[in-house]
Design a protein around this motif. Structure first.
Motif, short mmCIF file in Angstrom:
data_model
loop_
_atom_site.label_atom_id
_atom_site.label_comp_id
_atom_site.label_asym_id
_atom_site.label_seq_id
_atom_site.Cartn_x
_atom_site.Cartn_y
_atom_site.Cartn_z
N THR A 197 -12.80 2.98 -6.09
CA THR A 197 -12.61 1.52 -6.05
C THR A 197 -12.68 1.04 -4.60
O THR A 197 -12.47 1.81 -3.66
N VAL B 79 -10.72 -0.53 -2.70
CA VAL B 79 -9.51 -0.44 -1.87
C VAL B 79 -8.84 0.94 -1.96
O VAL B 79 -7.69 1.11 -1.56
N ALA B 80 -9.57 1.92 -2.44
CA ALA B 80 -8.99 3.25 -2.63
C ALA B 80 -8.43 3.83 -1.33
O ALA B 80 -7.41 4.53 -1.34
N TYR C 283 -6.41 1.18 -7.33
CA TYR C 283 -6.61 2.00 -6.14
C TYR C 283 -7.15 3.39 -6.46
O TYR C 283 -7.18 4.25 -5.59
N THR C 284 -7.55 3.61 -7.68
CA THR C 284 -8.06 4.93 -8.04
C THR C 284 -9.35 5.21 -7.28
O THR C 284 -10.04 4.29 -6.84
N GLU D 34 -1.87 0.05 -13.36
CA GLU D 34 -2.39 -0.64 -12.18
C GLU D 34 -3.30 -1.79 -12.58
O GLU D 34 -3.71 -1.91 -13.73
N ARG E 210 1.02 -0.84 -9.81
CA ARG E 210 0.27 -1.37 -8.67
C ARG E 210 -0.45 -2.65 -9.10
O ARG E 210 -1.00 -2.72 -10.20
N PHE F 10 0.79 -1.23 0.00
CA PHE F 10 0.00 0.00 0.00
C PHE F 10 0.82 1.28 0.00
O PHE F 10 0.27 2.37 0.04
N ASN G 270 -3.17 -4.04 -7.69
CA ASN G 270 -4.60 -3.84 -7.63
C ASN G 270 -4.95 -2.49 -8.25
O ASN G 270 -4.06 -1.78 -8.76
N GLU H 91 -4.66 3.37 -0.41
CA GLU H 91 -3.63 3.96 -1.27
C GLU H 91 -2.82 5.00 -0.50
O GLU H 91 -3.30 6.09 -0.19
#
Length: 204
Positions: free
Chosen positions: A149, A151-152, A145-146, A179, A141, A97, A143, A155
């Motif tokens: 999303t 999991v943003a 992460y923008t 990504e 990346r 991360f 995954n 980030e």
């Protein structure tokens, strides 16, 4: 002109960020024929992490350890290279991360009070770097992460880099991103294709 090219991935020829950073440097070289490139591979020639001995040396203490002395000289070279560079290209993969620890070690040597920034009497931060430097981050990346999303919120990678660079006055920052590269070969190739299209859009 001078370009400082930094890589930090531990994956060698399998690294997406290394692939992108080298292609960014090739693009900048095409845009600025004759530009001088200085290269730092932080994974293969890494600085030590900061220690109490470093702090003591910076405060005027004697340096009797040869390893410490060599490492302090490396840190001084990092600063000299940063000051001299007109363009800075940073290969920055995301690890857990955030950025690789070896890239953090480089940051710890360039974000130094009295060297690259100072505090004013009013408590404001003033950059001590020459103006008009351009930074291009080659971000990779696994995954996605923008913003928006799932999991943003995890980030702490590009956001950290842009924040710390801005702190020392490096505000002209462009991110070339690939990504979702862990989602399979097809996704990886699509991410690389998009990043390469972004590289072609880089202007002088």
């Amino acid at each position: 002109m001078k370009l400082l090219h930094i890589d930090s991935s531990i994956l060698g020829p399998h690294s997406v960020s290394r692939t992108l950073s080298s292609e960014i440097v090739a693009r900048e070289t095409a845009l600025h024929p004759g530009i001088q490139v200085i290269y730092r591979d932080l994974a293969n020639d890494k600085a030590l992490h900061l220690s109490g001995a470093h702090m003591a040396a910076w405060q005027g203490g004697a340096v009797e350890d040869k390893v410490l002395g060599a490492d302090l000289a490396t840190g001084s070279a990092y600063l000299d290279e940063l000051f001299a560079a007109d363009v800075i290209v940073i290969g920055a993969p995301m690890y857990n991360f955030t950025i690789p620890s070896q890239l953090k070690a480089w940051i710890d040597r360039i974000v130094v009070a009295g060297k690259t920034f100072k505090y004013t009497d009013a408590g404001e931060v003033k950059s001590l770097l020459p103006p008009n430097k351009k930074v291009i981050i080659a971000s990779s990346r696994g995954n996605v992460y923008t913003p928006g999303t799932p999991v943003a919120a995890l980030e702490h990678h590009e956001s950290y880099l842009k924040s710390v660079l801005s702190f020392i006055g490096l505000n002209d920052v462009t991110v070339v991103r690939a990504e979702g590269v862990a989602f399979g070969q097809e996704a990886k190739e699509a991410a690389l294709a998009k990043a390469r299209a972004d590289i072609l859009q880089l202007a002088s």
